[in-house]
Write a protein that holds these residues in place. Structure first.
Motif, PDB file in Angstrom:
ATOM      1  N   GLN A  52       0.836  -1.186   0.000  1.00 40.32           N
ATOM      2  CA  GLN A  52       0.000   0.000   0.000  1.00 40.32           C
ATOM      3  C   GLN A  52       0.874   1.239   0.000  1.00 40.32           C
ATOM      4  O   GLN A  52       2.051   1.180   0.355  1.00 40.32           O
ATOM      5  N   ALA A  53       0.304   2.366  -0.429  1.00 40.53           N
ATOM      6  CA  ALA A  53       1.037   3.627  -0.530  1.00 40.53           C
ATOM      7  C   ALA A  53       0.651   4.537   0.630  1.00 40.53           C
ATOM      8  O   ALA A  53      -0.521   4.645   0.983  1.00 40.53           O
ATOM      9  N   PHE A  54       1.654   5.207   1.214  1.00 39.72           N
ATOM     10  CA  PHE A  54       1.454   6.101   2.350  1.00 39.72           C
ATOM     11  C   PHE A  54       2.012   7.485   2.053  1.00 39.72           C
ATOM     12  O   PHE A  54       3.044   7.633   1.390  1.00 39.72           O
ATOM     13  N   LEU A  55       1.340   8.489   2.589  1.00 38.16           N
ATOM     14  CA  LEU A  55       1.869   9.849   2.644  1.00 38.16           C
ATOM     15  C   LEU A  55       2.279  10.102   4.086  1.00 38.16           C
ATOM     16  O   LEU A  55       1.459   9.962   4.998  1.00 38.16           O
ATOM     17  N   TYR A  56       3.551  10.452   4.286  1.00 35.40           N
ATOM     18  CA  TYR A  56       4.077  10.675   5.634  1.00 35.40           C
ATOM     19  C   TYR A  56       4.443  12.139   5.830  1.00 35.40           C
ATOM     20  O   TYR A  56       4.912  12.804   4.902  1.00 35.40           O
ATOM     21  N   LYS A  57       4.252  12.599   7.058  1.00 32.42           N
ATOM     22  CA  LYS A  57       4.852  13.855   7.485  1.00 32.42           C
ATOM     23  C   LYS A  57       5.891  13.480   8.532  1.00 32.42           C
ATOM     24  O   LYS A  57       5.535  13.044   9.633  1.00 32.42           O
ATOM     25  N   GLY A  58       7.148  13.621   8.177  1.00 24.61           N
ATOM     26  CA  GLY A  58       8.188  13.050   9.020  1.00 24.61           C
ATOM     27  C   GLY A  58       8.078  11.536   8.975  1.00 24.61           C
ATOM     28  O   GLY A  58       8.116  10.921   7.920  1.00 24.61           O
ATOM     29  N   GLN A  59       7.885  10.922  10.140  1.00 26.25           N
ATOM     30  CA  GLN A  59       7.712   9.471  10.218  1.00 26.25           C
ATOM     31  C   GLN A  59       6.263   9.060  10.456  1.00 26.25           C
ATOM     32  O   GLN A  59       5.964   7.869  10.517  1.00 26.25           O
ATOM     33  N   ALA A  60       5.371  10.038  10.590  1.00 26.85           N
ATOM     34  CA  ALA A  60       3.972   9.741  10.922  1.00 26.85           C
ATOM     35  C   ALA A  60       3.123   9.645   9.658  1.00 26.85           C
ATOM     36  O   ALA A  60       3.154  10.549   8.815  1.00 26.85           O
ATOM     37  N   PRO A  61       2.338   8.571   9.497  1.00 22.00           N
ATOM     38  CA  PRO A  61       1.446   8.472   8.334  1.00 22.00           C
ATOM     39  C   PRO A  61       0.318   9.482   8.432  1.00 22.00           C
ATOM     40  O   PRO A  61      -0.316   9.622   9.465  1.00 22.00           O
ATOM     41  N   ARG A  62       0.055  10.203   7.344  1.00 26.07           N
ATOM     42  CA  ARG A  62      -0.996  11.207   7.340  1.00 26.07           C
ATOM     43  C   ARG A  62      -2.117  10.877   6.349  1.00 26.07           C
ATOM     44  O   ARG A  62      -3.223  11.384   6.492  1.00 26.07           O
ATOM     45  N   TRP A  63      -1.818  10.064   5.355  1.00 23.24           N
ATOM     46  CA  TRP A  63      -2.834   9.627   4.397  1.00 23.24           C
ATOM     47  C   TRP A  63      -2.383   8.309   3.800  1.00 23.24           C
ATOM     48  O   TRP A  63      -1.184   8.051   3.668  1.00 23.24           O
TER      49      TRP A  63
END
Length: 554
Positions: free
Chosen positions: A213-224
Motif C-alpha cells: 500500500q502507498a502512504f503519505l508521511y509527514k516526518g515518520q507519521a502516516p498522514r494519508w
C-alpha cells in the motif's frame, strides 16, 4: 600518495584544463562527455526535445540548481532536481548565473561544481572500474538523466540514472517501490517551499509489508493512505475514467514496484506539494495549463486514523458526525464520541463471543479497507474459501478480496484492530467484518437478506410462536363462548387452573372495541388472574409483550 589520491589528482588536473566558455554563451547539446561539460546557460535536450536539463533558479531565490523540466511547456515545470540540498550560491545577487558546471568526472561519475571547481557540490557517487573517459551523460525522452558507459560510441550499460533518485514528481516510466537487490528505495519527497527545492517534511512511499500500500508521511507519521493494491489501482484512490494509462506492478523476490505508462504525446505528472498534497495532472494545450484529475488528502476522512480503530469514516454524512463503529463494535469512549471526537476508536461490544457461536460476517460496502501492513494474503484461495478460512480462525476479524479484477480473487484477512477504514462512493471495495450471531441476525433482517440457515431458523421460530400463542388463545376463546351460553345455570363457582395467555399492555381501548365479540378484561381482573403479574406465572415474551399463565374462575 596512494592510488586513489593519484587518480583524484589526475582528474582534477584534467578538469582544470577543460576549455572555459563565456557564461553568456547558451548552447543546446545532446550529451555531456568528459571533455564536454555543460555550463550554466547551456541546455541538454532529449532526442525529441520533450525534456530539457539545465541550470535554473526558483522565482524568489538567487540560488542555482540543476534540474529537468518539460521543454515544450511554456511555464517552466521542474520535474527533477540534482543538487536540491546543495545549491550553487552566486558570488553576488547581480551575478546569479554563469558560475555552475555539470561534468562527467571520474570522481563520482557525474558532478556539479560552483565557483570552486576543485570541490564538487553534488555527485552521482558512482564507483567506476573502467576509465571515466568512456562515460557519457544523456537525457532520455522520458525525462530520465542517465550516465552510460560506452565502447566505441555504443552504449554498454547504465551506470546511474536520475529515475533511481526521484524528487517531488512522478513521471511516466518512473518507479515507486523497492529494489530488494540494490536496496534502492524509490519514493517522493516534497520541496521545502516553492522557492527552495531542498528535501521537505513530506514523503510519499510504498510499504511492501503485508499487502502493499502507498502512504503519505509527514516526518515518520502516516498522514494519508492510498489503500492496498487491488490489481489496477489503490483501493483508496478513485477510478479515473478520462485518463488513459497503463500500470506495471511488480512484486517478486528481486523487486517491488509500481510504474504508470502513458503516451509521449501526453504530458503528465504526479506532484507531492510542499503542503503535503498528492496532485496528478495533465497538460492541457488549449488552455495552456496543468489540469488535475484528483488530489489527496482533501476530506476529513482522508486523515489517517481519523476515527481510531474498528471504525468507519464517512464524509458524506452531511452535518452529522463522520465516524461510525464497524458492525459489532461500539465507541470506546461514548462521551468523546458524543463530543465528536472519534480518535479513541471502537471496541467489541461487551459480553460478545465471536468464535463458533453462530457468528458470521456483515458486508461493509465500498470502503478503503483497513491498513493492511499486518494483514495476511493468500492469492490462491477462492472467494468462498477465503470466508471459510477466516471463520475457522478465531483471531480473524475481517476479510476482503485481494484483487478486484475479473470478478475478484485472492484472500486478505485481518487479525487485529481494523485501522483507517473509510467509505467511498466511487472507489474502495467490499469488506466483510466478523460479528456475533445477534448482530448478524439484526443486519440480515434490516437488509432483507438471510442465509439458508437464517431463513430456516426464522421459520422454526415462527411455527413455535404460532403453537405457543395462537392455538391456546383460540382454544380459550372457544371455551369462553361455551361458558357464555351456560351462564344461566347458576352453579357454585369452582376454581380450576388452566394455562392461557395475556399480553400486558397499557394501550387504552376505544369505544368501538367494547362492542367486539372478543371478550375484554380490565386491568384489575388481569392482575388478579396473574397474581399481580408474578414472575412465577411468566411464561415468556412475545412480539408485543410478556406472556403469563393465569388462574380462571369458572
Amino acid at each position: 600518495m596512494n592510488s586513489t589520491t593519484k587518480c583524484f589528482a589526475m582528474n582534477i588536473i584534467l578538469l582544470n584544463f577543460l576549455p572555459i566558455l563565456p557564461s553568456s554563451t547558451s548552447i543546446a547539446i545532446g550529451s555531456i562527455k568528459p571533455n564536454q561539460p555543460m555550463r550554466d546557460g547551456d541546455v541538454l535536450l532529449s532526442s525529441t526535445k520533450i525534456f530539457a536539463l539545465g541550470f535554473f533558479r526558483p522565482a524568489n531565490s538567487h540560488n542555482r540548481y540543476v534540474g529537468v523540466w518539460y521543454n515544450k511547456v511554456p511555464n517552466q515545470t521542474i520535474v527533477w532536481v540534482a543538487n536540491r540540498d546543495n545549491p550553487i550560491i552566486p558570488v553576488t545577487d547581480n551575478n546569479a548565473s554563469g558560475v555552475g558546471l555539470l561534468a562527467v568526472h571520474g570522481n563520482g561519475g557525474l558532478v556539479i561544481y560552483g565557483k570552486d571547481q576543485n570541490t564538487p557540490l553534488w555527485s552521482a557517487n558512482v564507483s567506476v572500474s573502467s576509465p571515466y573517459n568512456s562515460m557519457t551523460a544523456k537525457l532520455l525522452d522520458t525525462g530520465n538523466l542517465v550516465l552510460l558507459e560506452e565502447d566505441n560510441g555504443l552504449s554498454q550499460r547504465v551506470l546511474w540514472q536520475g529515475f533511481d533518485h526521484p524528487t517531488n514528481t512522478i513521471l511516466p516510466f518512473m518507479k515507486l517501490g523497492l529494489d530488494r537487490r540494490s536496496k534502492l528505495n524509490w519514493f517522493l519527497t516534497s520541496w521545502k517551499s516553492q522557492d527552495d527545492p531542498g528535501i521537505g517534511n513530506w514523503s510519499y512511499r510504498i510499504d511492501p509489508s503485508g499487502v502493499p500500500q502507498a502512504f503519505l508521511y509527514k516526518g515518520q507519521a502516516p498522514r494519508w493512505r492510498a489503500g492496498s493494491w487491488i490489481g489496477e489501482r489503490w483501493s483508496g484512490v478513485p477510478k479515473v475514467t478520462n485518463v488513459i494509462y497503463n500500470v506495471s506492478f511488480v512484486n517478486n523476490q528481486d523487486e517491488f514496484s509500481i510504474m504508470y505508462m502513458m503516451s509521449e504525446s501526453i504530458f503528465s505528472r504526479i506532484v507531492l506539494g510542499e503542503s503535503g498534497t498528492i496532485v496528478p495532472s495533465i497538460w492541457h494545450d488549449q488552455g495552456q495549463q496543468w489540469v488535475k484529475y484528483w488530489s489527496a488528502p482533501e476530506e476529513e476522512c482522508d486523515e489517517y486514523g481519523k476515527c481510531g480503530v474498528n471504525s468507519n469514516c464517512d464524509s458524506s454524512n452531511m452535518g452529522e458526525f463522520e465516524c461510525t463503529c464497524l458492525p459489532g463494535y461500539e465507541p470506546k469512549s461514548p462521551r468523546d464520541w458524543y463530543l465528536r471526537d472519534g480518535s479513541g476508536g471502537c471496541v467489541r461490544k461487551s459480553g460478545v463471543s465471536i468464535c463458533g457461536n453462530g457468528d458470521g460476517f456483515v458486508k461493509v460496502a465500498r470502503v478503503k479497507v483497513p491498513d493492511s501492513s499486518k494483514a495476511r494474503v493468500n492469492m490462491n484461495l477462492s472467494w468462498k474459501a477465503c470466508q471459510q478460512e477466516c471463520l475457522r480462525n478465531c483471531s480473524c476479524k475481517a476479510y476482503a478480496k485481494a484483487d478486484e479484477r475479473w470478478g475478484g480473487f485472492g484472500c486478505v484477512t485481518w487479525h487485529g484492530d481494523l485501522m483507517d477504514t473509510r467509505a467511498f462512493s466511487n472507489a474502495g471495495q467490499d469488506l466483510y467484518v466478523r460479528v456475533d450471531a445477534i448482530v448478524l441476525a439484526k443486519y440480515a433482517k434490516s437488509n432483507g437478506s438471510l442465509s439458508k440457515k437464517g431463513k430456516l431458523a426464522i421459520s422454526l421460530v415462527s411455527v413455535l410462536v404460532f403453537l405457543l400463542l395462537v392455538v391456546p388463545i383460540s382454544y380459550w376463546l372457544v371455551r369462553r363462548k361455551r361458558k357464555g351460553k351456560q351462564r344461566q345455570n347458576k352453579y357454585s363457582p369452582r376454581v380450576t387452573t388452566r394455562s392461557t395467555y395475556f399480553e400486558d399492555s397499557t394501550a387504552e381501548l376505544d369505544e368501538s372495541s367494547m362492542h367486539s365479540d372478543i371478550p375484554f378484561f380490565d386491568l384489575t381482573t388481569i392482575a388478579a388472574a396473574t397474581d399481580n403479574f408474578s414472575l412465577a406465572n411468566k411464561l415468556g415474551k412475545g412480539g408485543f409483550g410478556s406472556v403469563y399463565k393465569v388462574v380462571v374462575f369458572e
